[in-house]
Design an enzyme around this catalytic site. Structure first.
Site, mmCIF file in Angstrom:
data_model
loop_
_atom_site.group_PDB
_atom_site.id
_atom_site.type_symbol
_atom_site.label_atom_id
_atom_site.label_comp_id
_atom_site.label_asym_id
_atom_site.label_seq_id
_atom_site.Cartn_x
_atom_site.Cartn_y
_atom_site.Cartn_z
ATOM 1 N N CYS A 1 -4.494 2.129 -4.024
ATOM 2 C CA CYS A 1 -3.433 2.707 -3.144
ATOM 3 C C CYS A 1 -2.317 1.441 -3.676
ATOM 4 O O CYS A 1 -1.464 1.656 -2.839
ATOM 5 C CB CYS A 1 -3.557 3.696 -1.281
ATOM 6 S SG CYS A 1 -5.071 4.594 -1.877
ATOM 7 N N HIS B 1 0.458 -1.347 0.160
ATOM 8 C CA HIS B 1 -0.242 0.080 0.078
ATOM 9 C C HIS B 1 0.811 1.244 0.349
ATOM 10 O O HIS B 1 1.514 1.289 0.263
ATOM 11 C CB HIS B 1 -0.289 -0.439 1.411
ATOM 12 C CG HIS B 1 -1.968 0.745 1.329
ATOM 13 N ND1 HIS B 1 -1.730 2.109 1.436
ATOM 14 C CD2 HIS B 1 -2.978 1.125 1.254
ATOM 15 C CE1 HIS B 1 -2.857 2.236 2.038
ATOM 16 N NE2 HIS B 1 -3.869 2.194 1.382
ATOM 17 N N GLN C 1 -4.672 -4.563 7.261
ATOM 18 C CA GLN C 1 -5.338 -4.947 5.804
ATOM 19 C C GLN C 1 -5.646 -6.978 6.603
ATOM 20 O O GLN C 1 -6.478 -7.642 6.048
ATOM 21 C CB GLN C 1 -4.759 -6.090 4.542
ATOM 22 C CG GLN C 1 -6.168 -5.873 3.603
ATOM 23 C CD GLN C 1 -7.121 -4.517 4.123
ATOM 24 O OE1 GLN C 1 -8.736 -5.265 3.703
ATOM 25 N NE2 GLN C 1 -7.105 -3.530 3.494
ATOM 26 N N LYS D 1 -10.946 -0.781 10.189
ATOM 27 C CA LYS D 1 -11.155 -2.080 8.927
ATOM 28 C C LYS D 1 -11.842 -3.312 10.089
ATOM 29 O O LYS D 1 -11.769 -4.882 9.302
ATOM 30 C CB LYS D 1 -10.142 -2.829 8.233
ATOM 31 C CG LYS D 1 -9.313 -1.109 6.697
ATOM 32 C CD LYS D 1 -8.594 -1.172 6.247
ATOM 33 C CE LYS D 1 -7.667 -0.064 5.792
ATOM 34 N NZ LYS D 1 -6.845 -0.178 4.899
ATOM 35 N N ASP E 1 2.607 -4.103 7.494
ATOM 36 C CA ASP E 1 2.179 -3.535 8.631
ATOM 37 C C ASP E 1 0.446 -4.211 7.983
ATOM 38 O O ASP E 1 -0.153 -5.155 7.365
ATOM 39 C CB ASP E 1 1.098 -2.998 6.653
ATOM 40 C CG ASP E 1 0.103 -2.269 6.177
ATOM 41 O OD1 ASP E 1 -0.493 -2.451 6.870
ATOM 42 O OD2 ASP E 1 0.167 -1.204 5.079
HETATM 43 C C1 LIG Z 1 -5.917 0.261 5.175
HETATM 44 C C2 LIG Z 1 -4.807 0.041 4.833
HETATM 45 C C3 LIG Z 1 -3.705 1.619 5.159
HETATM 46 C C4 LIG Z 1 -3.660 2.262 5.391
HETATM 47 O O1 LIG Z 1 -4.826 2.762 6.278
HETATM 48 P P1 LIG Z 1 -5.314 3.761 7.282
HETATM 49 O O2 LIG Z 1 -6.418 3.569 8.222
HETATM 50 O O3 LIG Z 1 -5.795 4.908 5.708
HETATM 51 O O4 LIG Z 1 -4.092 5.090 7.869
HETATM 52 C C5 LIG Z 1 -2.603 0.474 4.879
HETATM 53 N N1 LIG Z 1 -1.873 -0.064 4.788
HETATM 54 C C6 LIG Z 1 -3.089 -1.387 4.302
HETATM 55 C C7 LIG Z 1 -2.611 -2.590 3.495
HETATM 56 C C8 LIG Z 1 -4.047 -0.944 4.445
HETATM 57 O O5 LIG Z 1 -5.007 -2.254 3.672
#
Ligand SMILES: *Cc1c(COP(=O)(O)O)cnc(C)c1O
Length: 412
Positions: A370, A129, A209, A232, A206
């Site tokens: 993104c 992302h 997801q 999320k 990260d």
């Molecule tokens: C949504 C997402 C982000 C960003 O999250 P924010 O809530 O916009 O800060 C970063 N990495 C991944 C894999 C995502 O799905």
């Protein structure tokens, strides 16, 4: 009335009643919400926690001696403990509450500016992302460190043999997503972490997801940093967390200066507060933090194993149905993926499909998600992305597939 036809132990009809938004209509049709990878919907239990906070005990935390402030502080710190327990962090002060994943990653990237030298190397993956690419590019610009990229194959899986070749004693940091938001690929994070540690590099995952589907155990993973967003995983927007191993959080300098993050301030010198407050300058999203805790309670009550099993059923069902459509190509075909389907049909622009099916009440994401490097790899401008949650049903998938067929007819 609809008959519950989902042949599973998973009582989705009862769960759906917890989500008021799922009974609304869009363009005169029942809403089918398949944009869960962008943000999830909010159950009544979490909405109630938000209303309760503003109705009964809205006050600033860690400051007042009065009752409201103490109640708010207790609830906020209780939420931190829920987050700690959920991710199995060793200590509550290893949980930094942030505004989300992006903030969490920037906090770490900014801190590493003081720890990296010219010609050090940091490794990212081709599946990231933008929020797990850009902060590191900025860090490399600042420090002269070099950014290396783990390539992926046509199924959207990382090439682990290439990863091994990139690692050396110059590698200081590796940052990959646990699950790809564009394709749903679950990355082999245990192996990524072990190999990075073998050369002395730290790892940031990260988890934005992954967190809605997989309960990560940060100690078992032995990961150095883990970042997530509450929105999320049934929580509100504007709040998330950074897990960091205590030793790392002690090494990193504060990210922002302000109230709450200090021990003492004079114009000659300021000393910083202990963890976690050192990284929590200013008044946080108190209500959001508390609601994040309520969201974790909600999901844990259902159970992550049940959630993952049911979502996998939805994924397999939708994959099979979609592949019956001529010229439909799915991007990201790893055997290990979450309930995300990214696809295109022939030369039709994903945006056009998204627009037509919105008229039929269906919400999907279209575009590059993104993750432009992922789209560049497949040489496409973007995809239609349908992402499922445990409150979705097979009937909704049927409606969606029919709508996609209709869109295809209109556009070809
Ligand atoms: C949504 C997402 C982000 C960003 O999250 P924010 O809530 O916009 O800060 C970063 N990495 C991944 C894999 C995502 O799905």
């Amino acid at each position: 009335m609809k008959v519950a036809s989902t042949k599973t132990h998973f009582d989705v009809e009862t769960i759906r009643k917890d989500f008021p938004i799922l009974s609304r209509e869009v363009n005169g049709k029942p809403l089918v919400y398949f944009d869960n990878a962008a943000t999830s919907q909010t159950p009544q239990q979490v909405i109630d926690a938000i209303v309760d906070y503003y109705t009964r005990y809205n006050a600033n935390i860690h400051r007042g001696v009065h009752t409201l402030s103490q109640e708010a502080t207790d609830a906020y710190e209780q939420a931190r403990i829920k987050i700690q327990e959920h991710f199995n962090a060793a200590k509550a002060h290893e949980i930094i509450l942030t505004s989300g994943t992006t903030h969490a990653i920037n906090l770490v990237a900014s801190g590493f500016a003081s720890l990296l030298k010219k010609n050090d190397e940091v490794i990212v993956s081709a599946l990231e992302h933008h929020s797990n690419i850009v902060p590191w590019q900025m860090l490399c610009e600042k420090t002269g460190a070099k950014l290396k990229v783990i390539p992926m194959n046509n199924e959207g899986m990382l090439k682990m043999e290439e990863y091994e070749k990139l690692l050396s004693e110059k590698t200081k940091l590796v940052f990959v997503n646990h699950v790809s938001n564009a394709l749903g690929t679950v990355n082999p994070v245990e192996e990524i972490i072990q190999k990075a540690h073998a050369v002395g590099a730290a790892v940031l995952l990260d988890g934005a997801q992954a967190a809605p589907h997989i309960k990560a155990d940060v100690q078992k993973l032995d990961v150095d940093f883990y970042a997530v967003s509450a929105h999320k995983m049934c929580g509100p927007t504007g709040v998330g967390m950074l897990y960091g191993k205590e030793e790392w959080l002690k090494k990193l300098p504060p990210y922002q200066g302000g109230g709450e993050m200090i021990a003492t301030v004079t114009f000659e010198k300021t000393t910083y507060a202990d963890l976690p407050h050192k990284f929590e300058a200013g008044t946080p999203d108190i209500c959001g933090g508390i609601a994040f805790g309520a969201a974790l309670d909600y999901m844990n009550n259902i159970g992550f194993e049940k959630i993952a099993a049911y979502e996998h059923e939805l994924l397999e069902y939708a994959t099979q149905k979609l592949l019956e459509i001529d010229d439909l190509k799915i991007y990201g075909t790893s055997s290990d993926k979450t309930a995300v389907i990214s696809f295109n049909i022939g030369e039709i622009h994903p945006y056009d499909i998204g627009t037509i099916i919105d008229k039929l009440g269906i919400a999907v994401r279209t575009g590059h998600h993104c993750a432009q490097p992922v789209m560049d790899f497949f040489k496409i401008p973007g995809t239609v992305r349908a992402s499922f949650s445990f409150y979705n049903t097979k009937e909704e998938i049927d409606t969606f597939v029919e709508a996609v067929k209709k869109a295809k007819q209109m556009l070809s």
